[in-house]
Motif scaffolding. Structure first.
Motif, PDB file in Angstrom:
ATOM      1  N   UNK A 147     -61.845  11.616 -37.778  1.00 25.04           N
ATOM      2  CA  UNK A 147     -62.060  10.305 -37.175  1.00 25.04           C
ATOM      3  C   UNK A 147     -61.066   9.261 -37.691  1.00 25.04           C
ATOM      4  N   UNK A 148     -60.553   9.458 -38.891  1.00 20.19           N
ATOM      5  CA  UNK A 148     -59.652   8.450 -39.461  1.00 20.19           C
ATOM      6  C   UNK A 148     -58.187   8.871 -39.398  1.00 20.19           C
ATOM      7  N   UNK A 155     -76.076  16.148 -40.557  1.00 23.03           N
ATOM      8  CA  UNK A 155     -74.648  16.007 -40.291  1.00 23.03           C
ATOM      9  C   UNK A 155     -74.391  14.947 -39.231  1.00 23.03           C
ATOM     10  N   UNK A 156     -75.175  15.006 -38.153  1.00 21.40           N
ATOM     11  CA  UNK A 156     -74.988  14.024 -37.091  1.00 21.40           C
ATOM     12  C   UNK A 156     -75.343  12.618 -37.564  1.00 21.40           C
ATOM     13  N   UNK A 157     -76.371  12.499 -38.408  1.00 23.10           N
ATOM     14  CA  UNK A 157     -76.766  11.194 -38.933  1.00 23.10           C
ATOM     15  C   UNK A 157     -75.646  10.579 -39.762  1.00 23.10           C
ATOM     16  N   UNK A 158     -75.084  11.367 -40.668  1.00 22.18           N
ATOM     17  CA  UNK A 158     -74.019  10.857 -41.531  1.00 22.18           C
ATOM     18  C   UNK A 158     -72.761  10.554 -40.731  1.00 22.18           C
ATOM     19  N   UNK A 184     -65.946   2.725 -44.389  1.00 24.94           N
ATOM     20  CA  UNK A 184     -66.274   4.151 -44.459  1.00 24.94           C
ATOM     21  C   UNK A 184     -66.936   4.500 -45.790  1.00 24.94           C
ATOM     22  N   UNK A 185     -66.416   3.939 -46.880  1.00 19.66           N
ATOM     23  CA  UNK A 185     -66.996   4.193 -48.201  1.00 19.66           C
ATOM     24  C   UNK A 185     -68.422   3.662 -48.284  1.00 19.66           C
ATOM     25  N   UNK A 216     -68.705   6.857 -38.596  1.00 14.59           N
ATOM     26  CA  UNK A 216     -67.867   6.470 -37.464  1.00 14.59           C
ATOM     27  C   UNK A 216     -68.324   5.149 -36.851  1.00 14.59           C
ATOM     28  N   UNK A 217     -69.629   4.894 -36.857  1.00 18.84           N
ATOM     29  CA  UNK A 217     -70.140   3.641 -36.325  1.00 18.84           C
ATOM     30  C   UNK A 217     -69.769   2.441 -37.171  1.00 18.84           C
TER      31      UNK A 217
END
Length: 237
Positions: free
Chosen positions: A150-151, A86-89, A109-110, A94-95
């Motif tokens: 985030x969006x 989850x943190x990786x994705x 994002x896509x 977000x990066x």
């Protein structure tokens, strides 16, 4: 030295015997990472229920208590694997949001999601399964919600500029991110068309949908079934 006794300089002594190389034991941190890697592979292939502690331990070449020592059991190992994915994705998505124009942000994002699916395929397979672990911090739905958050601000600003109700930004954020995520699930196995084409089509649908969006949308057809008829039969029995 006794006379008549030949000496063979090639005769090996105990000090000349090949020494066995002692195998270096894994540190606790190394063993933990090994178990996480093995668990990740098995959970992706077989799911949580189809994977056993015995199999994890056998693949790692250790006994079952070692797995329990590090993670408290299969549930603990699974929870750590899911949290990492989850943190990786989330970090990748977000990066990637660096552009200034909303359409470019949507495309980034896509692409980030499709990049994750392509590079971390096992991780994505784990995330799209319903998590059976109550204490796990992650399900795919909650991850999508995190990304959508985030969006929201991006959409909120765009809504204000267009005269739309900014309070609806969370709803549209969930819808847009969900669309990309579900398409990603399909592309996980299809892998056609190419990643760049999938991203382009997603942005095409989302952006032109937003471009022609009505400020106060209304339904264009009446419901065929009145809501009162949708109640379960047993409620009236």
């Amino acid at each position: 030295m006794m006379e008549g006794v030949a000496t063979d300089s090639s005769t090996s002594t105990s000090s000349d015997k090949p020494r066995r190389t002692r195998r270096t034991r894994m540190t606790g941190a190394e063993r933990r990472e090994q178990l996480l890697d093995i668990g990740r592979t098995l959970f992706a292939a077989k799911g949580f229920e189809g994977t056993s502690v015995e199999e994890i331990a056998a693949k790692a070449g250790v006994s079952k208590p070692v797995v329990y020592e590090h993670f408290g059991g299969k549930e603990g190992l699974y929870a750590v694997v899911v949290d990492r994915e989850m943190r990786q994705l989330l970090d990748m998505v977000t990066g990637a949001l660096t552009a200034g124009h909303p359409r470019e942000l949507l495309e980034q994002a896509a692409f980030a999601l499709l990049d994750y699916i392509e590079v971390y395929t096992d991780g994505f397979r784990i995330l799209v399964r319903d998590s059976p672990v109550a204490q796990s911090t992650g399900t795919f739905a909650s991850l999508i919600s995190d990304i959508a958050t985030q969006v929201e601000d991006i959409l909120g600003t765009e809504f204000k500029n267009r005269g739309f109700d900014a309070k609806l930004a969370p709803l549209y954020a969930q819808a847009l991110v969900g669309m990309v995520a579900l398409t990603g699930q399909w592309w996980l196995d299809a892998r056609k068309p190419k990643k760049s084409e999938v991203a382009a089509h997603l942005v095409n649908l989302a952006w032109h949908g937003l471009d022609g969006m009505e400020q106060k949308p209304r339904r264009h057809a009446e419901r065929l079934i009145p809501p009162r008829q949708l109640r379960p039969r047993f409620e009236n029995e």
